[in-house]
Design an enzyme around this catalytic site. Structure first.
Site, short mmCIF file in Angstrom:
data_model
loop_
_atom_site.label_atom_id
_atom_site.label_comp_id
_atom_site.label_asym_id
_atom_site.label_seq_id
_atom_site.Cartn_x
_atom_site.Cartn_y
_atom_site.Cartn_z
N ARG A 162 0.83 -1.21 0.00
CA ARG A 162 0.00 0.00 0.00
C ARG A 162 0.87 1.27 0.00
NH1 ARG A 162 -3.36 -3.39 -0.53
NH2 ARG A 162 -5.50 -3.36 0.21
N SER A 237 -10.89 -0.44 3.54
CA SER A 237 -10.08 -0.59 4.75
C SER A 237 -9.67 0.79 5.25
CB SER A 237 -8.79 -1.35 4.44
OG SER A 237 -9.07 -2.60 3.92
N GLU A 333 -5.02 4.00 6.56
CA GLU A 333 -4.67 3.70 5.18
C GLU A 333 -5.27 4.78 4.29
OE1 GLU A 333 -5.20 1.62 1.33
OE2 GLU A 333 -6.85 1.63 2.74
#
Ligand code: EPU
Length: 338
Positions: A162, A237, A333
């Site tokens: 990520r 998320s 995130e």
């Protein structure tokens, strides 16, 4: 929508938060993007894609450039591989469906990831054992200061979990205008061993899956676990899965022998944040109009507040709860815009 000379961003973020900006423009071509970036009035603009990985905690004092550059086409091919170019404004899932329909393999596991193509390399999107970096060819990016275009290959992007150079050294330096992927035309290498993809395929009655089957299985899994942002505001998320030193993971395993964990390398393991959040008691727990999803504890859900501040306040409560129980600091995130 314009109010008191500001433009509402409520329909441009999947949390459905009511933030505003003093100046807003939608860009439909690479050339227009180059021009706009040279415009003094847009110097510090926030670049907005699908708004599916962003939380506005306050109104903006800077302008917004919304990227809507369209187009999907094959730009190069050999007998085995096709290089597909997609405009930064293409809906990611539309690109996946286009590739599946054209029998181009490599991104079927990334079905239904929210957001636009332009955001894909920024956070190296990933799901079910595949990451963008696995199929990435290059990206056309525009320098925010000069308006000049530059091609970034995978090495330039420095992809991680990520993560990419666009979140670090190159933060706010470039805007992605197109992404090019190297996809297989035949002998596709299917990845079905992650999570319950195999199980779902079996339930579908598929024994010899093709890329379309894998895409269908992933769509089924995601729709069963993840809330549809059109119905319930969310950004997928909300936290990253923490990567911890192996010693720390071993220490936790002594206390929680059933804790799921994944090997990263010789020094680190990854622990699913969804598990930590569930164990800390936040799964399905609502406080007013905010809560963590009841089917996937990693997803922060807006049950009807226009306030990004309230969502962030709850997220911090979750972080504190996990820190207290496990001694692990969760990291968002989602991009926080204050
Ligand atoms: N788990 C729980 N409780 C929960 C959720 C998860 O205990 O409420 C545990 C389960 O043991 C499960 C494990 O966590 O086996 C992993 O859960 P899951 O397979 O749902 O994946 P994840 O690690 O929570 C990541 C990505 C998702 C992606 C899935 C599938 C991150 C931050 N998230 O979630 O990406 O779809 O894997 O590959 O890496 C996104 O980025 O927005 C996103 C949805």
């Amino acid at each position: 929508m314009k109010k008191n000379n500001t433009v509402s961003l409520q329909e441009y973020n999947t949390f459905g938060v009511a933030a505003s900006t003093p100046l807003f423009v939608e860009i439909k071509s690479s050339l227009a993007l180059q021009e706009k970036l040279k415009d003094e009035a847009f110097k510090d603009a926030l670049i907005l894609g699908g708004g599916s990985n962003i939380l506005f905690i306050a109104d903006l004092s800077r302008p917004v450039i919304k990227i809507s550059i369209p187009g999907i086409r094959i730009i190069n091919e050999t007998e085995q591989i096709a290089v597909v170019s997609a405009g930064a404004g293409v809906v990611w899932h539309d690109l996946v469906m286009w590739c599946v329909a054209n029998n181009l393999g490599g991104i079927e596991n990334l079905s239904l990831i929210p957001g636009l193509v332009g955001a894909a390399p920024i956070q190296n999107i990933g799901a079910y054992g595949v990451e963008l970096s696995d199929v990435f060819y290059d990206a056309v990016c525009i320098n925010r200061k000069t308006g000049e275009s530059r091609i970034f290959n995978a090495e330039d992007c420095d992809f991680g979990y990520r993560d990419s150079a666009f979140k670090n050294d190159l933060k706010d330096a470039y805007v992605v205008s197109a992404v090019r992927l190297a996809l297989t035309k035949k002998n596709h290498s299917l990845k079905t061993d992650y999570g319950n993809v195999t199980e779902t395929l079996a339930k579908m009655g598929v024994t010899k899956p093709n890329i379309e089957d894998v895409a269908k299985a992933v769509v089924q899994i995601r729709t069963s676990k993840l809330p549809d942002p059109k119905k319930l505001g969310n950004a997928g998320s909300f936290f990253k899965n923490p990567i911890v030193p192996k010693g720390e993971c071993a220490r936790l395993l002594l206390q929680y022998p059933n804790m799921p964990h994944y090997h990263i390398d010789g020094a680190f393991d990854k622990i699913p944040a969804g598990w930590l959040i569930e164990q800390a008691g936040f799964k399905g727990l609502k406080k007013g109009k905010v809560g963590m999803h009841d089917k996937q504890a990693l997803v922060l859900v807006n049950y009807g507040t226009p306030s990004g501040k309230l969502l962030w306040k709850y997220a911090k409560l979750v972080m504190e709860g996990v820190e207290k129980k496990f001694g692990i600091s969760l990291e968002p995130e989602v991009n926080l815009i204050r």
